[in-house]
Design a protein around this motif. Structure first.
Motif, PDB file in Angstrom:
ATOM      1  N   PHE A 274       0.845  -1.193   0.000  1.00  0.00           N
ATOM      2  CA  PHE A 274       0.000   0.000   0.000  1.00  0.00           C
ATOM      3  C   PHE A 274       0.887   1.252   0.000  1.00  0.00           C
ATOM      4  O   PHE A 274       0.714   2.170  -0.827  1.00  0.00           O
ATOM      5  CB  PHE A 274      -0.896  -0.035   1.246  1.00  0.00           C
ATOM      6  CG  PHE A 274      -2.068   0.906   1.225  1.00  0.00           C
ATOM      7  CD1 PHE A 274      -1.892   2.267   1.030  1.00  0.00           C
ATOM      8  CD2 PHE A 274      -3.349   0.437   1.436  1.00  0.00           C
ATOM      9  CE1 PHE A 274      -2.975   3.144   1.026  1.00  0.00           C
ATOM     10  CE2 PHE A 274      -4.444   1.294   1.431  1.00  0.00           C
ATOM     11  CZ  PHE A 274      -4.253   2.659   1.239  1.00  0.00           C
ATOM     12  N   LEU A 275       1.853   1.289   0.935  1.00  0.00           N
ATOM     13  CA  LEU A 275       2.735   2.451   1.047  1.00  0.00           C
ATOM     14  C   LEU A 275       3.670   2.566  -0.158  1.00  0.00           C
ATOM     15  O   LEU A 275       3.924   3.676  -0.659  1.00  0.00           O
ATOM     16  CB  LEU A 275       3.556   2.351   2.336  1.00  0.00           C
ATOM     17  CG  LEU A 275       2.776   2.314   3.660  1.00  0.00           C
ATOM     18  CD1 LEU A 275       3.745   2.218   4.835  1.00  0.00           C
ATOM     19  CD2 LEU A 275       1.875   3.524   3.804  1.00  0.00           C
ATOM     20  N   GLY A 285       1.561  10.930  -3.468  1.00  0.00           N
ATOM     21  CA  GLY A 285       0.212  11.478  -3.498  1.00  0.00           C
ATOM     22  C   GLY A 285       0.201  12.986  -3.654  1.00  0.00           C
ATOM     23  O   GLY A 285       1.235  13.615  -3.840  1.00  0.00           O
ATOM     24  N   PRO A 286      -1.008  13.558  -3.621  1.00  0.00           N
ATOM     25  CA  PRO A 286      -2.287  12.918  -3.255  1.00  0.00           C
ATOM     26  C   PRO A 286      -2.809  11.989  -4.354  1.00  0.00           C
ATOM     27  O   PRO A 286      -2.586  12.238  -5.548  1.00  0.00           O
ATOM     28  CB  PRO A 286      -3.233  14.107  -3.045  1.00  0.00           C
ATOM     29  CG  PRO A 286      -2.658  15.197  -3.885  1.00  0.00           C
ATOM     30  CD  PRO A 286      -1.178  15.006  -3.878  1.00  0.00           C
ATOM     31  N   ILE A 317      -0.184   7.420   6.653  1.00  0.00           N
ATOM     32  CA  ILE A 317      -0.983   7.963   5.556  1.00  0.00           C
ATOM     33  C   ILE A 317      -1.796   9.133   6.079  1.00  0.00           C
ATOM     34  O   ILE A 317      -2.301   9.097   7.207  1.00  0.00           O
ATOM     35  CB  ILE A 317      -1.924   6.885   4.968  1.00  0.00           C
ATOM     36  CG1 ILE A 317      -1.126   5.832   4.212  1.00  0.00           C
ATOM     37  CG2 ILE A 317      -2.951   7.504   4.029  1.00  0.00           C
ATOM     38  CD1 ILE A 317      -1.976   4.709   3.672  1.00  0.00           C
ATOM     39  N   LEU A 318      -1.942  10.156   5.257  1.00  0.00           N
ATOM     40  CA  LEU A 318      -2.761  11.320   5.597  1.00  0.00           C
ATOM     41  C   LEU A 318      -3.950  11.383   4.650  1.00  0.00           C
ATOM     42  O   LEU A 318      -3.794  11.207   3.439  1.00  0.00           O
ATOM     43  CB  LEU A 318      -1.943  12.609   5.484  1.00  0.00           C
ATOM     44  CG  LEU A 318      -0.653  12.683   6.317  1.00  0.00           C
ATOM     45  CD1 LEU A 318       0.082  13.980   6.009  1.00  0.00           C
ATOM     46  CD2 LEU A 318      -0.966  12.587   7.805  1.00  0.00           C
ATOM     47  N   SER A 327       2.841  10.156   4.369  1.00  0.00           N
ATOM     48  CA  SER A 327       3.448  11.102   5.312  1.00  0.00           C
ATOM     49  C   SER A 327       4.955  10.893   5.381  1.00  0.00           C
ATOM     50  O   SER A 327       5.510   9.919   4.853  1.00  0.00           O
ATOM     51  CB  SER A 327       2.839  10.917   6.699  1.00  0.00           C
ATOM     52  OG  SER A 327       3.243   9.670   7.243  1.00  0.00           O
ATOM     53  N   ASP A 328       5.625  11.814   6.060  1.00  0.00           N
ATOM     54  CA  ASP A 328       7.078  11.694   6.240  1.00  0.00           C
ATOM     55  C   ASP A 328       7.422  10.424   7.024  1.00  0.00           C
ATOM     56  O   ASP A 328       8.408   9.754   6.725  1.00  0.00           O
ATOM     57  CB  ASP A 328       7.623  12.924   6.968  1.00  0.00           C
ATOM     58  CG  ASP A 328       7.545  14.179   6.107  1.00  0.00           C
ATOM     59  OD1 ASP A 328       7.478  14.042   4.871  1.00  0.00           O
ATOM     60  OD2 ASP A 328       7.548  15.292   6.673  1.00  0.00           O
ATOM     61  N   SER A 329       6.608  10.104   8.037  1.00  0.00           N
ATOM     62  CA  SER A 329       6.874   8.906   8.824  1.00  0.00           C
ATOM     63  C   SER A 329       6.654   7.652   7.977  1.00  0.00           C
ATOM     64  O   SER A 329       7.332   6.639   8.154  1.00  0.00           O
ATOM     65  CB  SER A 329       6.003   8.868  10.075  1.00  0.00           C
ATOM     66  OG  SER A 329       4.636   8.913   9.733  1.00  0.00           O
ATOM     67  N   GLY A 330       5.690   7.714   7.038  1.00  0.00           N
ATOM     68  CA  GLY A 330       5.463   6.590   6.129  1.00  0.00           C
ATOM     69  C   GLY A 330       6.651   6.374   5.219  1.00  0.00           C
ATOM     70  O   GLY A 330       7.093   5.234   4.986  1.00  0.00           O
ATOM     71  N   LYS A 331       7.213   7.469   4.694  1.00  0.00           N
ATOM     72  CA  LYS A 331       8.400   7.372   3.837  1.00  0.00           C
ATOM     73  C   LYS A 331       9.593   6.857   4.629  1.00  0.00           C
ATOM     74  O   LYS A 331      10.376   6.030   4.141  1.00  0.00           O
ATOM     75  CB  LYS A 331       8.719   8.753   3.252  1.00  0.00           C
ATOM     76  CG  LYS A 331       7.668   9.297   2.293  1.00  0.00           C
ATOM     77  CD  LYS A 331       8.003  10.698   1.849  1.00  0.00           C
ATOM     78  CE  LYS A 331       6.911  11.267   0.964  1.00  0.00           C
ATOM     79  NZ  LYS A 331       7.181  12.675   0.573  1.00  0.00           N
TER      80      LYS A 331
END
Length: 337
Positions: A274-275, A285-286, A317-318, A327-331
């Motif tokens: 997903f990420l 994204g978006p 995800i935002l 999001s930055d944390s997701g990356k």
């Protein structure tokens, strides 16, 4: 009673310590009372008051609505309420009740002081919902007999009963139905400390020794969900059994979850896909959920109900007006894999 356990991998493996009371597939890990139910203390304390007050009045409990992500214990809470109130509980679900006549039949068959648990109540058809209005508010069924000018309404009184509804989508329930629930509670994701207590209790029921630090390690990779925690514990026990390990420690936890594809944050292979899709194909994204579903060859509703809530909860995800964004944390999490 001791017995030997043999596996198809090595017929010489004999582990009597784990075989004293073999774990049955149908073993019941559900808490039986509020004190055995960690992680939702505020809700449990309130429900203790509501149930005690109802018993002191000699009345049925007000109708309850529990909402929140799947696997957090909504059905278990309903069972505890029924046991506390000394009531029998009938269980059904929204998708099963397709016609108004189906619900009428269920309600008409209820005995006095019965709890009717309706899972996925948001999936009740609109015409079925309307039957519930008078049933929940006035304890009666308004049955229309005949058609046209000769039609007449017959009122059928119902015995005292309580409806407990469970849903993952409280917003999908119509306002008139939602307002008829006197008790409404939202279940949140569990903390690692609460999940650790659940895992230690489950391990004890399954006659397995789980070290406390291993329980805490496993709890951090369970997506804040008791159902997933118990599922992973069973799979870890499988690996431990075949590996000839009597005690569940951190090593077997790490080995097992790595083979299951569960990372340090509790994300599964599908979560990470997903990420990755968002980062590699849509530059973070978006992007609309429909596009992500098409890229993953998965149903939009599955992503929305099963995978996305936890990713949003963890901040990977935002949700924005223009679509989903990584999001930055997701990356950062993807870069650390």
């Amino acid at each position: 009673m001791e017995s030997s356990i043999h596996t198809k991998f090595d017929n010489s493996i004999i582990i009597p310590e784990l075989a004293k009371e073999p774990v049955e597939p149908h073993i019941n890990l559900r808490p039986q009372n509020f004190d055995e139910y960690p992680g939702q203390e505020r809700i449990c304390e309130n429900l203790k008051v509501y149930t005690q007050a109802a018993k002191l009045r000699g009345k049925m409990l007000d109708h309850c609505l529990f909402h929140g992500p799947p696997g957090l214990g909504k059905t278990t809470l309903a069972g505890i309420i029924a046991k506390t109130m000394d009531c029998q509980m009938k269980v059904t679900s929204g998708p099963v009740i397709e016609r108004a006549a189906d619900l009428m039949g269920i309600l008409a068959s209820l005995e006095s002081k019965t709890i009717l648990f309706i899972d996925e109540i948001h999936r009740l058809p609109a015409n079925v919902e309307e039957i519930l209005y008078s049933a929940m508010e006035d304890m009666r069924l308004d049955i229309l007999i005949g058609q046209g000018p000769t039609a007449r309404t017959v009122k059928f009184d119902l015995p005292p009963f309580c409806i407990i509804g469970a849903t993952t989508r409280a917003g999908a329930i119509s306002a008139p139905l939602r307002d008829r629930f006197g008790i409404q509670e939202h279940l949140d994701y569990y903390t690692p400390a609460a999940l650790s207590k659940i895992l230690l209790r489950s391990a004890k029921i399954m006659n397995t020794h789980l070290e406390e630090d291993a329980a805490l390690l496993l709890s951090k990779r369970c997506r804040g969900t008791p159902r997933i925690a118990n599922q992973l514990l069973k799979r870890v026990l499988d690996f431990a059994l075949v590996s000839n390990k009597v005690t569940i420690d951190c090593d077997i936890i790490n080995q097992s979850l790595n083979r299951l594809g569960v990372d340090s944050e509790g994300l599964s292979l599908m979560d990470r896909e997903f990420l990755k899709i968002m980062e590699e194909r849509y530059q973070g994204g978006p992007v609309g959920l429909e596009a992500i579903a098409a890229a993953l060859n998965e149903e939009k509703s599955t992503l929305e109900d099963v995978y996305e809530p936890y990713l949003v909860y963890r901040g990977f995800i935002l949700r924005t007006a223009r679509g989903r964004m990584l999001s930055d944390s997701g990356k950062m999490h993807l870069n650390n894999i």
